[in-house]
Design a protein around this motif. Structure first.
Motif, short mmCIF file in Angstrom:
data_model
loop_
_atom_site.label_atom_id
_atom_site.label_comp_id
_atom_site.label_asym_id
_atom_site.label_seq_id
_atom_site.Cartn_x
_atom_site.Cartn_y
_atom_site.Cartn_z
N GLY A 1 -46.73 -53.91 -79.72
CA GLY A 1 -46.16 -52.82 -78.93
C GLY A 1 -45.47 -53.33 -77.67
O GLY A 1 -44.40 -52.83 -77.29
N ALA A 2 -46.07 -54.33 -77.02
CA ALA A 2 -45.47 -54.88 -75.81
C ALA A 2 -44.13 -55.56 -76.12
O ALA A 2 -43.17 -55.43 -75.36
CB ALA A 2 -46.43 -55.87 -75.14
N TRP A 3 -44.07 -56.28 -77.23
CA TRP A 3 -42.80 -56.91 -77.62
C TRP A 3 -41.72 -55.86 -77.88
O TRP A 3 -40.57 -56.00 -77.46
CB TRP A 3 -42.98 -57.79 -78.87
N PHE A 4 -42.08 -54.81 -78.61
CA PHE A 4 -41.11 -53.75 -78.87
C PHE A 4 -40.71 -53.07 -77.57
O PHE A 4 -39.54 -52.76 -77.34
CB PHE A 4 -41.68 -52.73 -79.86
N GLY A 5 -41.69 -52.84 -76.68
CA GLY A 5 -41.40 -52.23 -75.38
C GLY A 5 -40.50 -53.11 -74.53
O GLY A 5 -39.64 -52.61 -73.81
N LEU A 6 -40.68 -54.42 -74.62
CA LEU A 6 -39.81 -55.34 -73.90
C LEU A 6 -38.37 -55.20 -74.39
O LEU A 6 -37.43 -55.15 -73.58
CB LEU A 6 -40.29 -56.78 -74.09
N PHE A 7 -38.20 -55.11 -75.69
CA PHE A 7 -36.87 -54.94 -76.27
C PHE A 7 -36.24 -53.63 -75.79
O PHE A 7 -35.09 -53.61 -75.34
CB PHE A 7 -36.96 -54.98 -77.80
N VAL A 8 -36.99 -52.52 -75.86
CA VAL A 8 -36.47 -51.23 -75.42
C VAL A 8 -36.19 -51.26 -73.92
O VAL A 8 -35.16 -50.74 -73.46
CB VAL A 8 -37.45 -50.10 -75.80
N GLY A 9 -37.08 -51.86 -73.16
CA GLY A 9 -36.88 -51.96 -71.71
C GLY A 9 -35.63 -52.76 -71.36
O GLY A 9 -34.90 -52.40 -70.43
N LEU A 10 -35.37 -53.83 -72.09
CA LEU A 10 -34.14 -54.59 -71.86
C LEU A 10 -32.90 -53.75 -72.16
O LEU A 10 -31.93 -53.78 -71.40
CB LEU A 10 -34.12 -55.86 -72.72
N LEU A 11 -32.94 -53.00 -73.24
CA LEU A 11 -31.80 -52.14 -73.57
C LEU A 11 -31.60 -51.06 -72.50
O LEU A 11 -30.47 -50.81 -72.07
CB LEU A 11 -32.01 -51.48 -74.94
N LEU A 12 -32.69 -50.44 -72.07
CA LEU A 12 -32.57 -49.43 -71.02
C LEU A 12 -32.09 -50.05 -69.71
O LEU A 12 -31.32 -49.44 -68.97
CB LEU A 12 -33.91 -48.72 -70.81
N GLY A 13 -32.57 -51.25 -69.41
CA GLY A 13 -32.16 -51.93 -68.18
C GLY A 13 -30.68 -52.26 -68.15
O GLY A 13 -30.06 -52.27 -67.08
N LEU A 14 -30.08 -52.48 -69.32
CA LEU A 14 -28.65 -52.77 -69.37
C LEU A 14 -27.81 -51.55 -69.00
O LEU A 14 -26.71 -51.68 -68.47
CB LEU A 14 -28.25 -53.24 -70.77
N PHE A 15 -28.32 -50.37 -69.30
CA PHE A 15 -27.54 -49.16 -69.09
C PHE A 15 -27.99 -48.35 -67.88
O PHE A 15 -27.60 -47.19 -67.74
CB PHE A 15 -27.60 -48.28 -70.35
N THR A 16 -28.81 -48.92 -67.04
CA THR A 16 -29.27 -48.19 -65.86
C THR A 16 -28.54 -48.73 -64.62
O THR A 16 -28.22 -49.91 -64.53
CB THR A 16 -30.79 -48.31 -65.70
N ASN A 17 -28.26 -47.83 -63.70
CA ASN A 17 -27.61 -48.23 -62.45
C ASN A 17 -28.62 -48.64 -61.40
O ASN A 17 -28.28 -49.31 -60.44
CB ASN A 17 -26.76 -47.08 -61.89
N GLY A 18 -29.85 -48.23 -61.60
CA GLY A 18 -30.89 -48.49 -60.61
C GLY A 18 -31.60 -49.81 -60.86
O GLY A 18 -31.00 -50.83 -61.19
N ASN A 19 -32.89 -49.76 -60.72
CA ASN A 19 -33.73 -50.94 -60.82
C ASN A 19 -33.99 -51.27 -62.30
O ASN A 19 -34.79 -50.62 -62.95
CB ASN A 19 -35.04 -50.66 -60.07
N TRP A 20 -33.35 -52.31 -62.83
CA TRP A 20 -33.52 -52.67 -64.24
C TRP A 20 -34.90 -53.26 -64.50
O TRP A 20 -35.43 -53.16 -65.59
CB TRP A 20 -32.42 -53.62 -64.71
N LEU A 21 -35.51 -53.85 -63.47
CA LEU A 21 -36.84 -54.41 -63.62
C LEU A 21 -37.87 -53.31 -63.87
O LEU A 21 -38.79 -53.47 -64.67
CB LEU A 21 -37.22 -55.23 -62.38
N ALA A 22 -37.70 -52.15 -63.22
CA ALA A 22 -38.60 -51.02 -63.44
C ALA A 22 -38.48 -50.51 -64.87
O ALA A 22 -39.49 -50.18 -65.51
CB ALA A 22 -38.30 -49.90 -62.44
N ALA A 23 -37.26 -50.46 -65.40
CA ALA A 23 -37.05 -50.04 -66.79
C ALA A 23 -37.72 -51.02 -67.74
O ALA A 23 -38.35 -50.62 -68.74
CB ALA A 23 -35.56 -49.93 -67.10
N LEU A 24 -37.61 -52.30 -67.45
CA LEU A 24 -38.21 -53.34 -68.28
C LEU A 24 -39.74 -53.21 -68.28
O LEU A 24 -40.37 -53.20 -69.35
CB LEU A 24 -37.79 -54.72 -67.78
N LEU A 25 -40.34 -53.10 -67.11
CA LEU A 25 -41.80 -52.99 -67.01
C LEU A 25 -42.31 -51.69 -67.64
O LEU A 25 -43.36 -51.69 -68.30
CB LEU A 25 -42.24 -53.09 -65.55
N THR A 26 -41.58 -50.61 -67.46
CA THR A 26 -41.97 -49.34 -68.07
C THR A 26 -41.97 -49.47 -69.59
O THR A 26 -42.90 -49.00 -70.26
CB THR A 26 -41.02 -48.21 -67.63
#
Length: 184
Positions: A74-99
């Motif tokens: 689950g953490a690996w899949f979440g890392l992948f989704v977080g990276l994708l969300l981080g690419l398309f966010t204007n704010g803090n990409w690290l928060a998207a990754l950790l979430t």
């Protein structure tokens, strides 16, 4: 049925057996040697005989192993989704990754626990499965078989491979031919 302009490919092996080997690696080495000797290897086929499914038991499956595996996947899949969300966010990409990692690990924990609970103790072990053959034959088209055998005899003399010998001296290799289609 063949498509116009496309040759039909019959998956059944044909030709004469020019060598039989204990391992796929030896059969592969034999064909590689033929290639090194400039033999037209497109006329050869490696056939695995007496296929078996082998399941190697790797350990006991417990609640802690099931939950740990769920968290990790689950953490690996979440890392992948977080990276994708981080690419398309204007704010803090690290928060998207950790979430993504935290939510993925949580849902992995839940689904890992649910799948283990549903097994109800029927399969309390982990394993790896493979399909293996007892022996491997190298077949060759009829018109190239003698030349191929001569090359493989030289390879056997080098001691790099150990072909299996026929059960009876003077026994000819089995000739593999495709099944005949019934005529109407």
């Amino acid at each position: 049925m063949t498509t116009q302009g496309m040759p039909s490919m019959d998956p059944r092996p044909t030709g004469l057996t020019i060598g039989t080997y204990d391992t796929y690696r030896e059969a592969q080495r034999a064909v590689d040697y033929l290639s090194d000797e400039k033999f037209p290897v497109e006329h050869t086929t490696i056939v695995g005989n007496n296929l078996r499914q082998v399941e190697k038991i790797t350990g006991r499956l417990t609640w802690s192993r099931a939950l740990t595996a769920g968290v990790a996947s689950g953490a690996w899949f979440g890392l992948f989704v977080g990276l994708l969300l981080g690419l398309f966010t204007n704010g803090n990409w690290l928060a998207a990754l950790l979430t993504g990692v935290v939510l993925g690990a949580f849902f992995g924990l839940v689904f890992g626990g649910l799948s283990y609970a549903q097994s109800a103790g029927r399969r309390d072990f982990t394993s790896r499965t493979a399909v293996v053959a007892t022996t491997y034959d190298v077949l060759c088209d009829f018109k190239f078989a003698e030349e191929a055998r001569n090359h493989l005899a030289k390879l056997a003399l080098k001691g790099e491979v150990h072909p299996l010998l026929p059960d009876h001296p003077g026994q000819q290799p089995v000739q593999q031919q495709p099944l005949q289609q019934p005529r109407d």
